[in-house]
Design a protein around this motif. Structure first.
Motif, PDB file in Angstrom:
ATOM      1  N   TRP A 235     -74.150 -14.124 -42.405  1.00  0.00           N
ATOM      2  CA  TRP A 235     -74.412 -15.397 -41.742  1.00  0.00           C
ATOM      3  C   TRP A 235     -74.406 -15.245 -40.214  1.00  0.00           C
ATOM      4  N   ASN A 236     -74.749 -14.054 -39.753  1.00  0.00           N
ATOM      5  CA  ASN A 236     -74.788 -13.751 -38.321  1.00  0.00           C
ATOM      6  C   ASN A 236     -76.245 -13.531 -37.903  1.00  0.00           C
ATOM      7  N   PRO A 237     -76.780 -14.328 -36.978  1.00  0.00           N
ATOM      8  CA  PRO A 237     -78.188 -14.184 -36.592  1.00  0.00           C
ATOM      9  C   PRO A 237     -78.540 -12.808 -36.033  1.00  0.00           C
ATOM     10  N   LEU A 238     -77.612 -12.168 -35.344  1.00  0.00           N
ATOM     11  CA  LEU A 238     -77.907 -10.854 -34.779  1.00  0.00           C
ATOM     12  C   LEU A 238     -78.076  -9.810 -35.870  1.00  0.00           C
ATOM     13  N   LYS A 239     -77.230  -9.861 -36.895  1.00  0.00           N
ATOM     14  CA  LYS A 239     -77.336  -8.895 -37.981  1.00  0.00           C
ATOM     15  C   LYS A 239     -78.551  -9.173 -38.865  1.00  0.00           C
ATOM     16  N   ALA A 240     -79.021 -10.426 -38.844  1.00  0.00           N
ATOM     17  CA  ALA A 240     -80.218 -10.765 -39.614  1.00  0.00           C
ATOM     18  C   ALA A 240     -81.432  -9.997 -39.127  1.00  0.00           C
ATOM     19  N   ILE A 241     -81.442  -9.647 -37.840  1.00  0.00           N
ATOM     20  CA  ILE A 241     -82.577  -8.906 -37.278  1.00  0.00           C
ATOM     21  C   ILE A 241     -82.748  -7.580 -38.006  1.00  0.00           C
ATOM     22  N   GLY A 242     -81.640  -6.859 -38.216  1.00  0.00           N
ATOM     23  CA  GLY A 242     -81.713  -5.569 -38.894  1.00  0.00           C
ATOM     24  C   GLY A 242     -82.220  -5.699 -40.309  1.00  0.00           C
ATOM     25  N   GLY A 243     -81.744  -6.705 -41.053  1.00  0.00           N
ATOM     26  CA  GLY A 243     -82.193  -6.896 -42.425  1.00  0.00           C
ATOM     27  C   GLY A 243     -83.662  -7.222 -42.523  1.00  0.00           C
ATOM     28  N   VAL A 289     -68.518 -11.351 -48.258  1.00  0.00           N
ATOM     29  CA  VAL A 289     -68.169 -12.623 -48.881  1.00  0.00           C
ATOM     30  C   VAL A 289     -67.183 -13.419 -48.033  1.00  0.00           C
ATOM     31  N   LEU A 290     -66.280 -12.753 -47.316  1.00  0.00           N
ATOM     32  CA  LEU A 290     -65.307 -13.460 -46.502  1.00  0.00           C
ATOM     33  C   LEU A 290     -65.925 -14.103 -45.279  1.00  0.00           C
ATOM     34  N   SER A 291     -67.157 -13.716 -44.941  1.00  0.00           N
ATOM     35  CA  SER A 291     -67.836 -14.296 -43.788  1.00  0.00           C
ATOM     36  C   SER A 291     -68.536 -15.603 -44.119  1.00  0.00           C
ATOM     37  N   ALA A 292     -68.611 -15.944 -45.385  1.00  0.00           N
ATOM     38  CA  ALA A 292     -69.354 -17.132 -45.799  1.00  0.00           C
ATOM     39  C   ALA A 292     -68.682 -18.398 -45.286  1.00  0.00           C
ATOM     40  N   PRO A 293     -69.453 -19.400 -44.851  1.00  0.00           N
ATOM     41  CA  PRO A 293     -68.876 -20.703 -44.498  1.00  0.00           C
ATOM     42  C   PRO A 293     -68.064 -21.245 -45.670  1.00  0.00           C
ATOM     43  N   GLU A 294     -66.898 -21.778 -45.367  1.00  0.00           N
ATOM     44  CA  GLU A 294     -65.965 -22.176 -46.420  1.00  0.00           C
ATOM     45  C   GLU A 294     -66.547 -23.203 -47.376  1.00  0.00           C
ATOM     46  N   ASP A 295     -67.270 -24.177 -46.837  1.00  0.00           N
ATOM     47  CA  ASP A 295     -67.799 -25.245 -47.684  1.00  0.00           C
ATOM     48  C   ASP A 295     -69.007 -24.800 -48.492  1.00  0.00           C
ATOM     49  N   LEU A 296     -69.553 -23.619 -48.188  1.00  0.00           N
ATOM     50  CA  LEU A 296     -70.710 -23.132 -48.935  1.00  0.00           C
ATOM     51  C   LEU A 296     -70.356 -22.864 -50.391  1.00  0.00           C
ATOM     52  N   ALA A 297     -69.083 -22.565 -50.662  1.00  0.00           N
ATOM     53  CA  ALA A 297     -68.656 -22.335 -52.045  1.00  0.00           C
ATOM     54  C   ALA A 297     -68.886 -23.563 -52.914  1.00  0.00           C
ATOM     55  N   ASN A 298     -68.862 -24.759 -52.298  1.00  0.00           N
ATOM     56  CA  ASN A 298     -69.078 -25.982 -53.066  1.00  0.00           C
ATOM     57  C   ASN A 298     -70.483 -26.068 -53.639  1.00  0.00           C
ATOM     58  N   VAL A 299     -71.415 -25.344 -53.032  1.00  0.00           N
ATOM     59  CA  VAL A 299     -72.787 -25.350 -53.536  1.00  0.00           C
ATOM     60  C   VAL A 299     -72.829 -24.836 -54.969  1.00  0.00           C
ATOM     61  N   PHE A 300     -72.000 -23.843 -55.263  1.00  0.00           N
ATOM     62  CA  PHE A 300     -72.006 -23.232 -56.582  1.00  0.00           C
ATOM     63  C   PHE A 300     -71.014 -23.928 -57.527  1.00  0.00           C
ATOM     64  N   GLU A 301     -69.927 -24.496 -56.943  1.00  0.00           N
ATOM     65  CA  GLU A 301     -68.971 -25.211 -57.778  1.00  0.00           C
ATOM     66  C   GLU A 301     -69.444 -26.629 -58.075  1.00  0.00           C
ATOM     67  N   HIS A 302     -70.058 -27.270 -57.053  1.00  0.00           N
ATOM     68  CA  HIS A 302     -70.580 -28.641 -57.206  1.00  0.00           C
ATOM     69  C   HIS A 302     -71.948 -28.681 -56.507  1.00  0.00           C
ATOM     70  N   PRO A 303     -73.003 -28.229 -57.192  1.00  0.00           N
ATOM     71  CA  PRO A 303     -74.318 -28.060 -56.543  1.00  0.00           C
ATOM     72  C   PRO A 303     -74.930 -29.322 -55.955  1.00  0.00           C
ATOM     73  N   SER A 304     -74.500 -30.510 -56.379  1.00  0.00           N
ATOM     74  CA  SER A 304     -75.013 -31.725 -55.743  1.00  0.00           C
ATOM     75  C   SER A 304     -74.094 -32.092 -54.600  1.00  0.00           C
TER      76      SER A 304
END
Length: 305
Positions: A235-243, A289-304
């Motif tokens: 979730w880092n824009p700078l590292k996204a460049i390499g990918g 996985v530890l870099s993920a925004p904390e609330d992003l986990a709710n997407v998979f636990e409560h997708p709505s």
């Protein structure tokens, strides 16, 4: 083979902006605590809109603006259904992509093989004539040059501005924003609009500056790859460049190997960029996985939402 290396690197830089803009757009969305599997659809909508508007108006600049608007509009449809009506975020994102596949196939059929109003390259005087590095870095279209600074600019917005703080807070602890009178839902709608617009910009660059053609489904899964690369980048824009450039480099390599008639199965070559993404994700996802925004986990636990 120095010529092969130069051709691959030049192709990687030319093809990289499309996937990079989409990856940065998805990073914005996921930083707000959501996920947008319609990135592929926004790229397709942006690619076709830029292609058509550029041809009909004779202005590639207007075409690019149309591509951004189309990508954002599709993302706002997703926002209206998910944030406005509480629909399943993952299912809605996939549905948006299928909607874009159908619409672009319908409205794009008359433009297959039609000459594009291309975004012209802007060779940088003095630098573009340098041996080896000149063609690789300094003889490209303006959107490619923009991609060179897009990652650092987005990083600065994330970590050095109030807007970035609000965005990251929405993805981490959205309840805190209510204390300051800010609606997390509105922040996520804006994030989706920006993310969809960046994906549309990537599609516009792909059709009017990189491949210079339109064909049905021409993004070939790049939007889904962008979603995966966000995880690779932590979730880092700078590292996204390499990918992004790693993927585009693999695409450029397989095209060059095919053009040179290497005795390798064509379908294996075409699968190589995607196999590379899978390998990279397998190697790096656990430590990201530890870099993920904390609330992003709710997407998979409560997708709505």
């Amino acid at each position: 083979d120095l010529m092969l290396i130069e051709a691959v690197l030049t192709g990687a830089v030319r093809g990289g902006p499309a996937i990079l803009f989409a990856t940065l757009g998805e990073t914005v969305i996921e930083r707000s605590g959501g996920i947008y599997l319609g990135t592929e659809g926004s790229m397709l909508a942006g690619a076709l809109s830029a292609y058509i508007v550029g041809i009909e108006t004779g202005s590639p600049g207007l075409g690019v603006l149309a591509g951004i608007a189309a990508g954002a509009a599709l993302a706002l449809i997703h926002a209206a259904v998910v944030i406005g009506r509480g629909a399943n975020m993952i299912a809605t994102g996939l549905t948006v992509t299928f909607l874009a596949l159908g619409l672009t196939a319908l409205f794009g059929q008359d433009y297959v093989g039609v000459g594009v109003e291309a975004i012209e390259a802007w060779p940088i005087p003095g630098l573009s004539s340098l041996p080896f590095v000149g063609p690789i870095l300094f003889d490209h279209d303006p959107l490619t040059y923009l991609s060179f600074v897009a990652g650092p600019i987005l990083w600065w917005v994330f970590y050095r501005t109030r807007t970035g703080l609000l965005l990251r807070s929405t993805g981490e602890r959205p309840e805190v924003l209510h204390t300051y009178g800010v609606s997390p839902g509105r922040v996520r709608v804006l994030a989706l609009a920006v993310g969809g617009g960046l994906a549309g910009l990537g599609g516009a660059q792909l059709s009017t500056a990189s491949t210079l053609n339109w064909s049905e489904g021409m993004t070939q899964g790049r939007g889904f790859v962008a979603v995966a690369l966000v995880i690779f980048a932590g979730w880092n824009p700078l590292k996204a460049i390499g990918g992004a450039y790693l993927f585009s480099g693999a695409v450029a390599l397989q095209l060059q190997l095919q053009a040179r008639g290497w005795d390798v199965n064509r379908y294996l070559l075409e699968a190589m960029p995607y196999l590379l993404v899978i390998a990279v994700l397998a190697a790096f996802s656990r430590c990201r996985v530890l870099s993920a925004p904390e609330d992003l986990a709710n997407v998979f636990e409560h997708p709505s939402t």
